[in-house]
Motif scaffolding. Structure first.
Motif, short mmCIF file in Angstrom:
data_model
loop_
_atom_site.label_atom_id
_atom_site.label_comp_id
_atom_site.label_asym_id
_atom_site.label_seq_id
_atom_site.Cartn_x
_atom_site.Cartn_y
_atom_site.Cartn_z
N ALA A 82 -4.52 -0.52 2.04
CA ALA A 82 -4.33 -0.61 0.59
C ALA A 82 -3.95 -2.01 0.14
CB ALA A 82 -3.25 0.38 0.14
N ALA A 83 -3.38 -2.79 1.02
CA ALA A 83 -2.90 -4.13 0.66
C ALA A 83 -4.04 -5.14 0.60
CB ALA A 83 -1.86 -4.59 1.69
N GLY A 84 -3.79 -6.19 -0.13
CA GLY A 84 -4.75 -7.29 -0.16
C GLY A 84 -4.90 -7.93 1.19
N CYS A 85 -3.79 -7.99 1.94
CA CYS A 85 -3.81 -8.53 3.29
C CYS A 85 -2.94 -7.65 4.18
CB CYS A 85 -3.30 -9.98 3.31
SG CYS A 85 -3.33 -10.72 4.95
N GLY A 86 -3.57 -6.89 5.04
CA GLY A 86 -2.85 -6.03 5.98
C GLY A 86 -2.73 -6.73 7.32
N VAL A 87 -1.49 -6.89 7.78
CA VAL A 87 -1.23 -7.63 9.01
C VAL A 87 -0.65 -6.68 10.06
CG1 VAL A 87 -0.02 -9.58 10.05
CG2 VAL A 87 -0.74 -9.71 7.65
N ALA A 88 -1.32 -6.61 11.20
CA ALA A 88 -0.82 -5.81 12.32
C ALA A 88 0.06 -6.69 13.19
CB ALA A 88 -1.98 -5.26 13.14
N MET A 89 1.12 -6.12 13.67
CA MET A 89 2.00 -6.83 14.59
C MET A 89 1.32 -6.92 15.95
SD MET A 89 4.28 -7.34 12.41
CE MET A 89 5.41 -8.25 13.45
N GLY A 90 1.66 -7.93 16.72
CA GLY A 90 1.07 -8.12 18.04
C GLY A 90 1.28 -6.94 18.96
N ASN A 91 2.36 -6.21 18.75
CA ASN A 91 2.67 -5.04 19.58
C ASN A 91 2.12 -3.74 18.98
OD1 ASN A 91 4.99 -5.84 17.74
ND2 ASN A 91 5.45 -3.69 18.11
N ALA A 92 1.29 -3.87 17.95
CA ALA A 92 0.74 -2.69 17.27
C ALA A 92 -0.23 -1.94 18.16
CB ALA A 92 0.03 -3.12 15.98
N GLU A 93 -0.40 -0.67 17.84
CA GLU A 93 -1.40 0.16 18.51
C GLU A 93 -2.79 -0.41 18.19
OE1 GLU A 93 -0.89 4.22 17.31
OE2 GLU A 93 1.27 4.13 17.61
N ASP A 94 -3.75 -0.19 19.07
CA ASP A 94 -5.10 -0.71 18.89
C ASP A 94 -5.73 -0.23 17.58
OD1 ASP A 94 -4.96 -2.15 21.25
OD2 ASP A 94 -6.02 -0.62 22.42
N ALA A 95 -5.49 1.02 17.21
CA ALA A 95 -6.06 1.56 15.97
C ALA A 95 -5.52 0.83 14.75
CB ALA A 95 -5.76 3.06 15.86
N VAL A 96 -4.28 0.37 14.82
CA VAL A 96 -3.67 -0.38 13.72
C VAL A 96 -4.30 -1.77 13.65
CG1 VAL A 96 -1.51 -1.32 12.82
CG2 VAL A 96 -1.53 0.92 13.93
N LYS A 97 -4.44 -2.41 14.78
CA LYS A 97 -5.07 -3.73 14.82
C LYS A 97 -6.51 -3.68 14.30
CE LYS A 97 -2.32 -5.50 18.68
NZ LYS A 97 -2.35 -5.91 20.09
N ALA A 98 -7.20 -2.58 14.58
CA ALA A 98 -8.60 -2.45 14.19
C ALA A 98 -8.80 -2.44 12.67
CB ALA A 98 -9.20 -1.19 14.80
N VAL A 99 -7.82 -1.94 11.91
CA VAL A 99 -7.97 -1.87 10.45
C VAL A 99 -7.33 -3.06 9.74
CG1 VAL A 99 -8.09 0.65 10.47
CG2 VAL A 99 -5.91 -0.48 9.99
N ALA A 100 -6.56 -3.84 10.46
CA ALA A 100 -5.83 -4.96 9.85
C ALA A 100 -6.76 -6.13 9.55
CB ALA A 100 -4.71 -5.41 10.78
N ASP A 101 -6.37 -6.91 8.55
CA ASP A 101 -7.09 -8.14 8.23
C ASP A 101 -6.72 -9.25 9.21
OD1 ASP A 101 -8.34 -7.19 5.74
OD2 ASP A 101 -6.27 -7.10 5.02
N LYS A 102 -5.49 -9.21 9.68
CA LYS A 102 -4.97 -10.21 10.61
C LYS A 102 -4.06 -9.53 11.63
CE LYS A 102 -4.66 -13.90 7.13
NZ LYS A 102 -5.63 -14.84 7.65
N VAL A 103 -3.89 -10.18 12.76
CA VAL A 103 -2.92 -9.74 13.77
C VAL A 103 -1.99 -10.92 14.01
CG1 VAL A 103 -2.55 -8.94 16.13
CG2 VAL A 103 -4.56 -8.16 14.83
#
Length: 121
Positions: A82-103
Motif C-alpha cells: 500500500a505504501a509508495g515505498c515498501g522496504v523489507a528488512m534484510g532479515n525478512a521472509e522471502d515472501a516479504v522481500k518479493a513484494v517490497a520495492d527495496k530491501v
C-alpha cells in the motif's frame, strides 16, 4: 541431536504446516498470518496493516504514494504494497522481500536508519 540450523528449518516447516492446517478450517472472513517466525495470528480478512496505512493517510490527507513502510513478516505484506515505498528488512521472509520495492539491512544492523538515509538523500 539436531544442529541449530536444522532445528530452525524444522521449526519453520512445522509452523508453516500448522498455519496451513488452521487456514483450512477457518471461515472465509478470517485468515491466519505469521507475525514472527514462531507466531501465528488469526485476524479478520478485513483488517490488515495496508488498510490501516490507507486509513491513516486518508485522515491526515497524505497521498499513500508519499509514504514509506518497513516490514519483515507476512503480516507486513499488505502495508508494504500500500505504501509508495515498501522496504523489507534484510532479515525478512522471502515472501516479504518479493513484494517490497527495496530491501535494506537487518533489524539488528539498523536497517531502517540505513534505508531512510538512502530515501532522503
Amino acid at each position: 541431536m539436531r544442529s541449530s540450523a536444522a532445528s530452525d528449518v524444522y521449526k519453520r516447516q512445522e509452523i508453516l504446516n500448522i498455519q496451513d492446517m488452521i487456514r483450512n478450517h477457518l471461515p472465509d472472513d478470517l485468515c491466519v498470518v505469521r507475525t514472527a517466525p514462531f507466531y501465528l495470528e488469526i485476524i479478520p480478512v478485513s483488517i490488515n496493516k495496508g488498510k490501516a496505512l490507507l486509513d491513516v493517510c486518508s485522515r491526515l490527507c497524505i497521498d499513500p504514494a508519499d509514504t514509506a513502510t518497513f516490514g519483515d513478516s507476512e503480516n507486513d505484506i499488505p502495508m508494504l504494497q500500500a505504501a509508495g515505498c515498501g522496504v523489507a528488512m534484510g532479515n525478512a521472509e522471502d515472501a516479504v522481500k518479493a513484494v517490497a520495492d527495496k530491501v535494506t539491512l537487518s533489524n539488528n544492523s539498523d536497517g531502517i536508519a540505513h534505508a531512510l538515509r538512502e530515501l532522503i538523500m
